[in-house]
Design a protein around this motif. Structure first.
Motif, PDB file in Angstrom:
ATOM      1  N   LYS A 184       0.811  -1.221   0.000  1.00 65.61           N
ATOM      2  CA  LYS A 184       0.000   0.000   0.000  1.00 65.61           C
ATOM      3  C   LYS A 184       0.842   1.268   0.000  1.00 65.61           C
ATOM      4  O   LYS A 184       0.428   2.294  -0.505  1.00 65.61           O
ATOM      5  CB  LYS A 184      -0.945  -0.008   1.217  1.00 65.61           C
ATOM      6  CG  LYS A 184      -1.904  -1.199   1.244  1.00 65.61           C
ATOM      7  CD  LYS A 184      -2.816  -1.206   0.028  1.00 65.61           C
ATOM      8  CE  LYS A 184      -3.871  -2.292   0.114  1.00 65.61           C
ATOM      9  NZ  LYS A 184      -3.327  -3.659  -0.030  1.00 65.61           N
ATOM     10  N   CYS A 186       1.595   3.535   2.368  1.00 68.26           N
ATOM     11  CA  CYS A 186       1.146   4.735   3.069  1.00 68.26           C
ATOM     12  C   CYS A 186       2.384   5.569   3.381  1.00 68.26           C
ATOM     13  O   CYS A 186       3.433   5.031   3.746  1.00 68.26           O
ATOM     14  CB  CYS A 186       0.415   4.370   4.356  1.00 68.26           C
ATOM     15  SG  CYS A 186      -1.098   3.418   4.092  1.00 68.26           S
ATOM     16  N   HIS A 265      -7.111  -3.649   5.812  1.00 66.48           N
ATOM     17  CA  HIS A 265      -7.117  -2.372   5.097  1.00 66.48           C
ATOM     18  C   HIS A 265      -8.481  -2.217   4.430  1.00 66.48           C
ATOM     19  O   HIS A 265      -9.014  -3.181   3.860  1.00 66.48           O
ATOM     20  CB  HIS A 265      -6.014  -2.346   4.032  1.00 66.48           C
ATOM     21  CG  HIS A 265      -5.747  -0.983   3.470  1.00 66.48           C
ATOM     22  ND1 HIS A 265      -6.612  -0.367   2.590  1.00 66.48           N
ATOM     23  CD2 HIS A 265      -4.722  -0.117   3.670  1.00 66.48           C
ATOM     24  CE1 HIS A 265      -6.129   0.826   2.261  1.00 66.48           C
ATOM     25  NE2 HIS A 265      -4.978   1.002   2.903  1.00 66.48           N
ATOM     26  N   GLN A 292      -7.190   5.759  10.027  1.00 68.47           N
ATOM     27  CA  GLN A 292      -6.065   6.645  10.311  1.00 68.47           C
ATOM     28  C   GLN A 292      -6.443   8.122  10.405  1.00 68.47           C
ATOM     29  O   GLN A 292      -5.878   8.851  11.209  1.00 68.47           O
ATOM     30  CB  GLN A 292      -4.928   6.475   9.284  1.00 68.47           C
ATOM     31  CG  GLN A 292      -4.413   5.062   9.131  1.00 68.47           C
ATOM     32  CD  GLN A 292      -3.813   4.481  10.390  1.00 68.47           C
ATOM     33  OE1 GLN A 292      -3.660   5.146  11.405  1.00 68.47           O
ATOM     34  NE2 GLN A 292      -3.492   3.192  10.352  1.00 68.47           N
ATOM     35  N   MET A 302      -1.647  10.887   3.081  1.00 64.75           N
ATOM     36  CA  MET A 302      -1.201   9.602   3.634  1.00 64.75           C
ATOM     37  C   MET A 302      -1.116   8.511   2.573  1.00 64.75           C
ATOM     38  O   MET A 302      -0.604   7.419   2.842  1.00 64.75           O
ATOM     39  CB  MET A 302      -2.162   9.136   4.734  1.00 64.75           C
ATOM     40  CG  MET A 302      -2.104   9.933   6.012  1.00 64.75           C
ATOM     41  SD  MET A 302      -3.333   9.270   7.210  1.00 64.75           S
ATOM     42  CE  MET A 302      -2.833  10.106   8.708  1.00 64.75           C
ATOM     43  N   ASN A 303      -1.651   8.780   1.379  1.00 65.65           N
ATOM     44  CA  ASN A 303      -1.704   7.795   0.297  1.00 65.65           C
ATOM     45  C   ASN A 303      -2.517   6.568   0.700  1.00 65.65           C
ATOM     46  O   ASN A 303      -2.165   5.423   0.378  1.00 65.65           O
ATOM     47  CB  ASN A 303      -0.294   7.365  -0.130  1.00 65.65           C
ATOM     48  CG  ASN A 303      -0.296   6.612  -1.453  1.00 65.65           C
ATOM     49  OD1 ASN A 303      -1.080   6.925  -2.349  1.00 65.65           O
ATOM     50  ND2 ASN A 303       0.577   5.619  -1.584  1.00 65.65           N
ATOM     51  N   ARG A 304      -3.636   6.810   1.379  1.00 64.92           N
ATOM     52  CA  ARG A 304      -4.468   5.696   1.833  1.00 64.92           C
ATOM     53  C   ARG A 304      -5.297   5.088   0.701  1.00 64.92           C
ATOM     54  O   ARG A 304      -5.831   3.994   0.838  1.00 64.92           O
ATOM     55  CB  ARG A 304      -5.406   6.178   2.947  1.00 64.92           C
ATOM     56  CG  ARG A 304      -4.707   6.494   4.244  1.00 64.92           C
ATOM     57  CD  ARG A 304      -4.202   5.249   4.918  1.00 64.92           C
ATOM     58  NE  ARG A 304      -5.285   4.422   5.442  1.00 64.92           N
ATOM     59  CZ  ARG A 304      -5.127   3.225   5.971  1.00 64.92           C
ATOM     60  NH1 ARG A 304      -3.931   2.675   6.016  1.00 64.92           N
ATOM     61  NH2 ARG A 304      -6.155   2.541   6.442  1.00 64.92           N
TER      62      ARG A 304
END
Length: 466
Positions: A184, A186, A265, A292, A302-304
Motif C-alpha cells: 500500500k 502509506c 485495510h 487513520q 497519507m496515500n491511503r
C-alpha cells in the motif's frame, strides 16, 4: 488479545526446569501481534538446540530483542536495552560466569542492521523478520565478520518452510501468521521497507499449523498479517484463496471454535469477507479496520487510496451483514499539514462510526518514508491537545459500548484464573476481558455468561447455570 501496537511484552514461559533444557533463552518482544507470533516461532526453532524460555535476562544464555519500527523512537529504546545487556554480560564474565549471546531481530533489525552493529559491538546477531528461521545456523557463526552476523535477505516462503510444524504454544488462544508485507505504501509507514511486498502462505501450510494448534487445545486463533484481508494464498486446486475462503476452511477444523483476523485495510475488505461475517458463526463479530484520519485531504497525503465516504459506505455494508459487529480502528493525529478543519473531520468520522475500541497516536516521522520529508509540521503542543480530545471521545464510546452489554448473555472463552479465589477471566466475542466469580473450573471452555456491568476495558458477569 493484545492490540496491533502492543507495548513491549517479554516471553515469560519459564520452562527450563520443566523441559530439562540446558540453555536459557530470553526474548523481549516489542510491538504488534506479528512480533509476538515471530517470538514464539523463534523459541520453537531454538528448542531442538536445548534452549528453553526464561522470564528474565538474568542468567539467560541467549537474549533476543524482537523489535518493532512503528513506535516513536523505537531504535533508541533498543539501544538503551542493549546497553543494559552489555553491562550485564560484562559483569557476569568478570565474575567468571558464562557469557551471553545477544541478538536483535524484527523490523528495527531489518531497517538499521548495519547501524546497530556499528553502534553496539556487543550485538552478536542481527536478524530481519524473514530470517529468524536461520537462527540455529547463525548461532554457530558468531564470528565477528559482518557478513556472517546479518541474515535479513530471505524470502518469506523460505522462512515458513523452515519452521517446525510443532509449536510451543500454551493456552486456548493463539496467533497464526497467514500474510506478510504490504503493497500500500502509506506515506507514514515503514512496513513495505522492513517486511517487503505482500505475500500469503499456502492454504495447506496454514491449515496444518491450525490443526496442530487445535491438537494442543487451542480453541481461538487470530490470523495475522500486515494486510491480512489481502490474503491470497495458494489453495488445494492451485488457485488463490481469499481470506473468507480460508476462514471457512479453518472453521471445519475440530476444536477451532473462534476465528479473528487483524489488521485489515479498507481497500481489501471484499464482498465475500463481508458475507462471511454474516454466515460464519466461528468468525467473531469484531473487526479492526483502521482508517487513520477522517479528512479526505489528509487521507490523500497519507496515500491511503480511499476517502471518508468509501469508509462510511463500507462500515454500513458490514453492519448490514452483521448488525452486532463491533468496530475497532487506528488513528494518527498531527500528520504533517493537518489543520483544525482536518482534525474536526476526524472527530466527525469517529462520532458517525461509533467505535467499540480504537488506538490513537501522535504522528512521528520514520526515516526513509515520504511523510518524513513533508513540510507543515504540526507543533507538539497542538498535536497533544488533539490527541487528548480524540482519546476522550474514543474512551467515551468504548465505555458506552461496554456498558451497553449489561444484561446480555454472551459466550465467553475462559483463558485463565483471576486474582481472586475461584475467579476466572475469559474473552467475549467482542474481545473484552470478562471477569467471573466461581468460574475457575471452566478454563479452556466456552460458557454462557450474563454481563452485569461494563468498565473501560473489561466486563463483569455471572455464569448462566445450564
Amino acid at each position: 488479545m493484545t492490540d496491533i501496537l502492543d507495548p513491549a511484552v517479554a516471553q515469560d514461559d519459564n520452562t527450563v526446569e520443566a523441559t530439562g533444557a540446558t540453555k536459557r533463552l530470553f526474548i523481549k518482544t516489542y510491538g504488534c501481534q506479528m512480533n509476538v507470533y515471530d517470538s514464539e516461532r523463534m523459541a520453537d526453532v531454538l528448542r531442538p538446540l536445548g534452549y528453553a524460555t526464561t522470564d528474565t535476562a538474568e542468567g539467560a544464555d541467549f537474549v533476543i530483542l524482537n523489535t518493532c519500527h512503528i513506535r516513536e523512537k523505537a531504535a533508541e529504546k533498543v539501544y538503551s536495552e542493549l546497553g543494559k545487556l552489555r553491562e550485564m554480560r560484562e559483569k557476569r564474565v568478570a565474575k567468571g560466569g558464562n557469557g551471553m549471546t545477544i541478538a536483535v531481530a524484527g523490523c528495527v533489525a531489518q531497517a538499521e542492521g548495519e547501524e546497530i552493529m556499528r553502534r553496539q559491538p556487543a550485538v552478536d546477531l542481527v536478524v530481519g523478520p524473514q530470517a529468524y528461521h536461520q537462527l540455529p545456523e547463525l548461532l554457530t557463526r558468531t564470528a565477528r565478520a559482518r557478513g556472517e552476523r546479518i541474515g535479513a535477505d530471505f524470502a518469506p516462503n523460505e522462512k515458513f518452510d523452515a519452521l517446525p510444524v510443532t509449536r510451543g504454544t500454551e493456552g486456548v488462544t493463539a496467533f497464526l501468521t497467514v500474510q506478510e508485507g504490504c503493497d500500500k505504501f502509506c506515506t507514514f509507514c515503514v512496513v513495505p521497507y522492513t517486511r517487503g511486498a505482500e505475500w500469503s502462505r499456502p492454504v495447506k501450510a496454514v491449515l496444518e499449523e491450525a490443526r496442530a494448534l487445535a491438537g494442543r487445545g487451542v480453541r481461538e486463533i487470530t490470523l495475522l498479517g500486515q494486510n491480512v484481508n489481502a490474503y491470497d494464498g495458494e489453495g488445494p486446486d492451485g488457485k488463490p484463496f481469499t481470506l473468507a475462503k480460508l476462514a471457512y476452511a479453518l472453521a471445519e477444523i475440530e476444536g477451532i471454535d473462534r476465528i479473528r483476523y487483524t489488521t485489515s485495510h479498507p481497500n481489501d475488505m471484499s464482498d465475500d469477507l463481508i458475507a462471511a461475517h454474516a454466515d460464519l458463526q466461528a468468525l467473531m463479530p469484531y473487526l479492526h479496520l483502521p482508517v487513520q484520519a477522517g479528512s479526505d485531504r489528509i487521507l490523500r497525503l497519507m496515500n491511503r487510496k480511499h476517502g471518508r465516504q468509501k469508509y462510511f459506505d463500507l462500515i454500513d455494508r458490514i453492519r448490514e451483514a452483521r448488525p452486532d459487529i463491533a468496530i475497532s480502528g487506528d488513528f494518527i493525529v498531527g500528520f504533517p499539514g493537518e489543520n483544525d478543519r482536518d482534525f474536526e473531520d476526524t472527530l466527525d468520522l469517529v462520532r458517525r462510526v461509533n467505535y467499540a475500541s480504537a488506538f490513537s497516536f501522535i504522528y512521528s516521522p520514520r526515516p526513509g518514508t515520504p511523510a518524513a520529508t513533508m513540510a507543515a509540521h504540526v507543533p507538539e503542543e497542538v498535536a497533544k491537545e488533539r490527541l487528548y480530545a480524540l482519546q476522550a471521545l474514543l474512551s467515551e464510546q468504548q465505555v458506552a459500548f461496554n456498558q451497553s452489554l449489561a444484561g446480555r448473555v454472551l459466550p465467553v472463552l475462559f483463558e485463565k484464573k483471576g486474582r481472586h479465589d475461584q475467579q476466572a477471566i475469559g474473552r467475549s466475542p467482542y474481545l473484552q476481558s470478562v471477569h467471573v466469580e466461581g468460574g475457575d473450573h471452566l478454563i479452556g471452555q466456552i460458557a454462557n455468561v450474563e454481563i452485569l456491568s461494563g468498565k473501560q476495558n473489561s466486563l463483569s458477569g455471572k455464569l448462566i447455570q445450564s
